[in-house]
Design an enzyme around this catalytic site. Structure first.
Site: not given
Length: 278
Positions: A85, A44, A81, A151, A83, A154, A131, A159
């Site tokens: 989603l 992933k 890569a 972001e 979050l 997207r 992050e 966050g």
């Protein structure tokens, strides 16, 4: 440290025991005072899901007392890569707030945990992966690393503490550019932007991170703690308040017996002097 030397060092690492051995998405290994946390979702691209966030928090809360430095890296072709989603597409507003706050709690344990943290970066360092990297105290990137905050494309917003940590590293203007336009920084640009501390050839990020970890682990623990805990807080204070806290931390650090012995060694010419790098 070259790649062969790094492999020799890595061969000394053994799987951590206890609770750290039970984590499913983190490989935790240790060699004396050094701990290596490897994100372990290579299929992933090490996308960060809720389980991985919880495991990162667990790892730092339960670091053994002998830990002096932690190195974070990613298994496979990428650091992370970002979050995952697939876990957030159907969240409502309340769930979204709680999700973000869970990241904040976990990442707080990294930046303000008990020991310095070094991130070894390669491949994608994107979104939530960036992050996470920003929580480390030092960042080493090889030439394959690329950095992005997609972001805006997207339809979401950072966050996982990026609005605070990343903006303080590279400035609000540059972060705004990356989020609005999808601009991608390569390793050279990231170094120029102060996003990474060290840039190395392809495949050598972990080797350099381990080299730095050995140096940091040799410092007085209280001094390391003062640097990682007090310095970022002083930077946020009014100058007068920061200077007062500096005086307190300076007195505490030099009053430690380990620090006194190091000064004695230096005065007795048993410790090396500062010189230019080779």
């Amino acid at each position: 440290m070259n790649e062969t030397e790094a492999n020799d060092v890595l061969s000394e690492f053994q799987p951590a025991g206890g609770l750290l051995a039970e984590l499913s998405l983190l490989r935790v290994e240790c060699a004396g005072p050094l701990f290596h946390l490897r994100l372990n979702r290579p299929a992933k691209r090490n996308a960060i899901n809720d389980t991985l966030v919880r495991e990162l928090q667990t790892a730092f809360v339960h670091l053994p007392k002998q830990a002096r430095v932690v190195v974070i890296s990613g298994e496979g072709a990428h650091f992370s890569a970002g979050l995952d989603l697939s876990e957030v597409t159907e969240q409502d507003v309340v769930e979204g707030v709680f999700h973000s706050r869970a990241w904040h709690a976990a990442f707080e344990q990294i930046q303000y945990g008990p020991v310095p943290v070094i991130a070894a970066l390669h491949g994608a360092v994107v979104g939530g992966g960036l992050e996470l990297a920003a929580t480390a105290h030092l960042r080493v990137a090889d030439q394959t690393a690329f950095f992005a905050l997609p972001e805006g494309q997207r339809g979401i917003f950072v966050g996982g503490s990026g609005s605070v940590r990343i903006s303080r590293l590279i400035g609000v203007s540059r972060m705004t550019d990356m989020m609005l336009t999808g601009r991608v920084l390569d390793a050279t640009e990231a170094e120029a932007a102060s996003l990474v501390n060290y840039r190395v050839p392809e495949g050598q990020a972990l080797a350099k991170a381990l080299e730095l970890a050995h140096k940091v682990a040799a410092n007085a623990p209280l001094s390391n703690y003062a640097v990682t805990q007090a310095l970022p807080r002083i930077a946020e204070m009014a100058p007068g308040d920061g200077l007062f806290l500096e005086s307190l931390m300076s007195a505490i650090a030099q009053g430690d017996e380990a620090a006194k012995q190091r000064v004695r060694d230096f005065l007795a010419k048993r410790a090396g002097k500062v010189g230019k790098a080779a």
